[in-house]
Design an enzyme around this catalytic site. Structure first.
Site, PDB file in Angstrom:
ATOM      1  N   LYS A  12      -4.838   1.238   0.521  1.00 27.15           N
ATOM      2  CA  LYS A  12      -5.291   1.048  -0.589  1.00 27.15           C
ATOM      3  C   LYS A  12      -6.158   2.156  -1.410  1.00 27.15           C
ATOM      4  O   LYS A  12      -6.249   3.570  -0.691  1.00 27.15           O
ATOM      5  CB  LYS A  12      -6.596  -0.095  -0.414  1.00 27.15           C
ATOM      6  CG  LYS A  12      -6.064  -1.459  -0.094  1.00 27.15           C
ATOM      7  CD  LYS A  12      -7.038  -2.412   0.167  1.00 27.15           C
ATOM      8  CE  LYS A  12      -6.519  -3.764   0.655  1.00 27.15           C
ATOM      9  NZ  LYS A  12      -7.518  -4.776   0.602  1.00 27.15           N
ATOM     10  N   TYR A  52      -1.617 -10.882  -5.610  1.00 27.75           N
ATOM     11  CA  TYR A  52      -2.419 -11.184  -5.081  1.00 27.75           C
ATOM     12  C   TYR A  52      -2.892 -12.708  -5.427  1.00 27.75           C
ATOM     13  O   TYR A  52      -4.004 -13.348  -5.264  1.00 27.75           O
ATOM     14  CB  TYR A  52      -3.835 -10.642  -5.127  1.00 27.75           C
ATOM     15  CG  TYR A  52      -4.080  -9.664  -3.981  1.00 27.75           C
ATOM     16  CD1 TYR A  52      -4.150  -9.901  -2.598  1.00 27.75           C
ATOM     17  CD2 TYR A  52      -4.833  -8.178  -4.610  1.00 27.75           C
ATOM     18  CE1 TYR A  52      -4.238  -8.810  -1.824  1.00 27.75           C
ATOM     19  CE2 TYR A  52      -4.876  -7.240  -3.522  1.00 27.75           C
ATOM     20  CZ  TYR A  52      -4.959  -7.421  -2.200  1.00 27.75           C
ATOM     21  OH  TYR A  52      -5.051  -6.797  -1.364  1.00 27.75           O
ATOM     22  N   PHE A  60     -13.624 -13.881  -5.589  1.00 22.16           N
ATOM     23  CA  PHE A  60     -13.452 -12.310  -5.527  1.00 22.16           C
ATOM     24  C   PHE A  60     -12.172 -11.980  -6.239  1.00 22.16           C
ATOM     25  O   PHE A  60     -11.824 -10.634  -6.357  1.00 22.16           O
ATOM     26  CB  PHE A  60     -13.601 -11.753  -4.184  1.00 22.16           C
ATOM     27  CG  PHE A  60     -12.617 -12.211  -3.205  1.00 22.16           C
ATOM     28  CD1 PHE A  60     -11.473 -12.002  -2.881  1.00 22.16           C
ATOM     29  CD2 PHE A  60     -12.933 -13.353  -2.313  1.00 22.16           C
ATOM     30  CE1 PHE A  60     -10.452 -12.318  -1.975  1.00 22.16           C
ATOM     31  CE2 PHE A  60     -12.385 -13.933  -1.212  1.00 22.16           C
ATOM     32  CZ  PHE A  60     -10.988 -13.589  -1.275  1.00 22.16           C
ATOM     33  N   ARG A  88      -1.337  -6.380  12.034  1.00 24.33           N
ATOM     34  CA  ARG A  88      -2.843  -7.016  11.879  1.00 24.33           C
ATOM     35  C   ARG A  88      -3.802  -6.519  12.789  1.00 24.33           C
ATOM     36  O   ARG A  88      -4.950  -6.339  12.415  1.00 24.33           O
ATOM     37  CB  ARG A  88      -2.636  -8.552  11.493  1.00 24.33           C
ATOM     38  CG  ARG A  88      -1.808  -8.816  10.358  1.00 24.33           C
ATOM     39  CD  ARG A  88      -1.833 -10.344  10.178  1.00 24.33           C
ATOM     40  NE  ARG A  88      -2.945 -11.258   9.732  1.00 24.33           N
ATOM     41  CZ  ARG A  88      -3.623 -10.966   8.779  1.00 24.33           C
ATOM     42  NH1 ARG A  88      -3.117 -10.287   7.702  1.00 24.33           N
ATOM     43  NH2 ARG A  88      -4.649 -11.498   8.555  1.00 24.33           N
ATOM     44  N   THR A  94     -10.645  -8.044   8.253  1.00 24.62           N
ATOM     45  CA  THR A  94     -10.675  -7.973   6.960  1.00 24.62           C
ATOM     46  C   THR A  94     -11.974  -7.136   6.664  1.00 24.62           C
ATOM     47  O   THR A  94     -12.191  -6.222   5.845  1.00 24.62           O
ATOM     48  CB  THR A  94     -10.693  -9.108   6.064  1.00 24.62           C
ATOM     49  OG1 THR A  94      -9.540 -10.078   6.699  1.00 24.62           O
ATOM     50  CG2 THR A  94     -10.673  -8.921   4.675  1.00 24.62           C
ATOM     51  N   ARG A 105      -9.490  -0.374   9.850  1.00 22.26           N
ATOM     52  CA  ARG A 105     -10.672  -0.658   9.195  1.00 22.26           C
ATOM     53  C   ARG A 105     -11.805  -0.281   9.702  1.00 22.26           C
ATOM     54  O   ARG A 105     -12.925  -0.040   8.955  1.00 22.26           O
ATOM     55  CB  ARG A 105     -10.578  -2.546   8.814  1.00 22.26           C
ATOM     56  CG  ARG A 105      -9.347  -2.680   7.860  1.00 22.26           C
ATOM     57  CD  ARG A 105      -8.918  -4.021   7.748  1.00 22.26           C
ATOM     58  NE  ARG A 105      -8.307  -4.381   6.610  1.00 22.26           N
ATOM     59  CZ  ARG A 105      -7.621  -5.522   6.504  1.00 22.26           C
ATOM     60  NH1 ARG A 105      -7.865  -6.658   7.560  1.00 22.26           N
ATOM     61  NH2 ARG A 105      -6.881  -6.069   5.515  1.00 22.26           N
ATOM     62  N   ASN A 115     -11.305  -2.000   2.123  1.00 25.12           N
ATOM     63  CA  ASN A 115     -11.359  -1.770   3.316  1.00 25.12           C
ATOM     64  C   ASN A 115      -9.923  -1.225   3.902  1.00 25.12           C
ATOM     65  O   ASN A 115      -9.203  -1.652   5.029  1.00 25.12           O
ATOM     66  CB  ASN A 115     -11.066  -3.436   3.889  1.00 25.12           C
ATOM     67  CG  ASN A 115     -10.146  -4.100   3.127  1.00 25.12           C
ATOM     68  OD1 ASN A 115      -9.526  -3.671   2.451  1.00 25.12           O
ATOM     69  ND2 ASN A 115     -10.019  -5.277   3.713  1.00 25.12           N
ATOM     70  N   HIS A 118      -3.924  -3.047   3.520  1.00 27.55           N
ATOM     71  CA  HIS A 118      -3.757  -4.616   3.413  1.00 27.55           C
ATOM     72  C   HIS A 118      -2.284  -4.726   4.279  1.00 27.55           C
ATOM     73  O   HIS A 118      -1.520  -3.737   4.517  1.00 27.55           O
ATOM     74  CB  HIS A 118      -3.171  -5.016   1.894  1.00 27.55           C
ATOM     75  CG  HIS A 118      -2.475  -6.176   1.768  1.00 27.55           C
ATOM     76  ND1 HIS A 118      -3.140  -7.581   2.085  1.00 27.55           N
ATOM     77  CD2 HIS A 118      -0.883  -6.487   2.108  1.00 27.55           C
ATOM     78  CE1 HIS A 118      -2.171  -8.452   1.744  1.00 27.55           C
ATOM     79  NE2 HIS A 118      -1.053  -7.883   1.953  1.00 27.55           N
ATOM     80  N   GLU A 129       6.179  -9.989  -0.032  1.00 29.21           N
ATOM     81  CA  GLU A 129       5.649  -8.830  -0.435  1.00 29.21           C
ATOM     82  C   GLU A 129       6.444  -7.489  -0.437  1.00 29.21           C
ATOM     83  O   GLU A 129       6.196  -6.587  -1.069  1.00 29.21           O
ATOM     84  CB  GLU A 129       4.371  -8.653   0.679  1.00 29.21           C
ATOM     85  CG  GLU A 129       3.235  -9.655   0.315  1.00 29.21           C
ATOM     86  CD  GLU A 129       2.029  -9.524   1.220  1.00 29.21           C
ATOM     87  OE1 GLU A 129       1.911  -8.763   2.030  1.00 29.21           O
ATOM     88  OE2 GLU A 129       1.000 -10.175   1.097  1.00 29.21           O
TER      89      GLU A 129
HETATM   90  P1  CMP Z   1      -6.680  -7.968   2.122  1.00 22.52           P
HETATM   91  O1  CMP Z   1      -5.960  -8.043   3.570  1.00 22.52           O
HETATM   92  O2  CMP Z   1      -5.816  -6.964   1.003  1.00 22.52           O
HETATM   93  O3  CMP Z   1      -6.443  -9.495   1.439  1.00 22.52           O
HETATM   94  C1  CMP Z   1      -7.180  -9.819   0.231  1.00 22.52           C
HETATM   95  C2  CMP Z   1      -8.489  -8.939   0.051  1.00 22.52           C
HETATM   96  O4  CMP Z   1      -9.423  -9.568  -0.767  1.00 22.52           O
HETATM   97  C3  CMP Z   1      -9.022  -8.667   1.357  1.00 22.52           C
HETATM   98  O5  CMP Z   1      -8.213  -7.847   2.249  1.00 22.52           O
HETATM   99  C4  CMP Z   1     -10.285  -7.885   1.227  1.00 22.52           C
HETATM  100  O6  CMP Z   1     -10.168  -6.702   0.763  1.00 22.52           O
HETATM  101  C5  CMP Z   1     -10.651  -8.661  -0.183  1.00 22.52           C
HETATM  102  N1  CMP Z   1     -11.660  -9.468  -0.153  1.00 22.52           N
HETATM  103  C6  CMP Z   1     -12.859  -9.162  -0.930  1.00 22.52           C
HETATM  104  N2  CMP Z   1     -13.780 -10.398  -0.526  1.00 22.52           N
HETATM  105  C7  CMP Z   1     -13.360 -10.978   0.550  1.00 22.52           C
HETATM  106  C8  CMP Z   1     -13.569 -12.156   1.167  1.00 22.52           C
HETATM  107  N3  CMP Z   1     -15.097 -12.736   1.019  1.00 22.52           N
HETATM  108  N4  CMP Z   1     -13.045 -12.478   2.193  1.00 22.52           N
HETATM  109  C9  CMP Z   1     -11.510 -12.155   2.238  1.00 22.52           C
HETATM  110  N5  CMP Z   1     -11.186 -11.287   1.435  1.00 22.52           N
HETATM  111  C10 CMP Z   1     -11.927 -10.582   0.633  1.00 22.52           C
END
Ligand code: CMP
Length: 136
Positions: A12, A52, A60, A88, A94, A105, A115, A118, A129
Site C-alpha cells: 500500500k 474494494y 470506512f 495472510r 488487519t 503489519r 497497514n 493487502h 483480485e
Molecule cells: P485490507 O486487507 O486492505 O482490506 C480492507 C481494508 O480496510 C483493511 O485492509 C484496512 O486497511 C481497512 N480498514 C479501515 N478500517 C477498518 C476496520 N474498522 N475494519 C477492517 N478494515 C478496516
C-alpha cells in the site's frame, strides 16, 4: 500433498512511500512465496472503489478508496503452497496493534488504514483480485 495456489498482494501507499517494497518482497520470498508478477501502479479513486466494492457498506469505505488511490502501490501475484492462507499469516492481523510479532503489519503497519499490505482472503477472491489487476 500439493496445494499450489496464487494470491494477490498489494504493497500500500504508506509502505511504498517509505521504500519498504524490497524488504516486504524479501519476506514473501523467505517464506516460500514466489513473486510471479509485480508492477508498480497508481490507481484512480474509482478503480479503488471497484477493487474494494465488497466493503461498500462499511463506514470506512470512502476513506479506504481515497487512501489506496493516494499514491503508488505495488501489486503482485504470489504463488506457493497454500499461498492464500500463508500470505495472510505473513501479513498478520488487519490492525497492526493486534498483529503477531514478525508479521509485516506488526513490523511496518502504522494504523488500521495504513497497514502496509493487502492480501486476498479466499481462493475465490484471489482469482477475482488477480484478474482485476493482471487481466489484459
Ligand atoms: P485490507 O486487507 O486492505 O482490506 C480492507 C481494508 O480496510 C483493511 O485492509 C484496512 O486497511 C481497512 N480498514 C479501515 N478500517 C477498518 C476496520 N474498522 N475494519 C477492517 N478494515 C478496516
Amino acid at each position: 500433498m500439493n496445494n499450489k495456489e496464487a494470491t494477490l498482494s498489494i504493497i500500500k501507499p504508506d509502505a511504498v512511500e517509505r521504500d519498504l517494497t524490497d524488504e516486504i518482497k524479501n519476506i514473501f520470498i523467505q517464506n516460500n512465496l514466489n513473486i510471479k508478477d509485480s508492477k508498480k501502479i497508481h490507481i484512480s479513486k474509482d478503480e479503488a472503489a471497484e477493487f474494494y466494492k465488497v466493503h461498500q457498506s462499511k463506514p470506512f469505505y470512502n476513506d479506504l478508496c481515497a487512501y489506496l488511490s493516494s499514491g503508488p502501490i505495488v501489486v503482485m501475484i504470489l504463488e506457493g503452497e497454500n499461498a492464500v492462507s500463508l500470505n495472510r499469516k505473513i501479513m498478520g492481523a488487519t490492525d497492526p496493534n493486534k498483529a503477531e510479532n514478525n508479521t509485516i503489519r506488526k513490523l511496518y503497519g502504522i494504523s488500521i488504514d495504513k497497514n502496509s499490505v493487502h492480501g486476498s482472503d479466499s481462493q475465490d477472491n484471489a482469482k477475482k483480485e488477480i484478474d482485476f489487476f493482471f487481466k489484459n
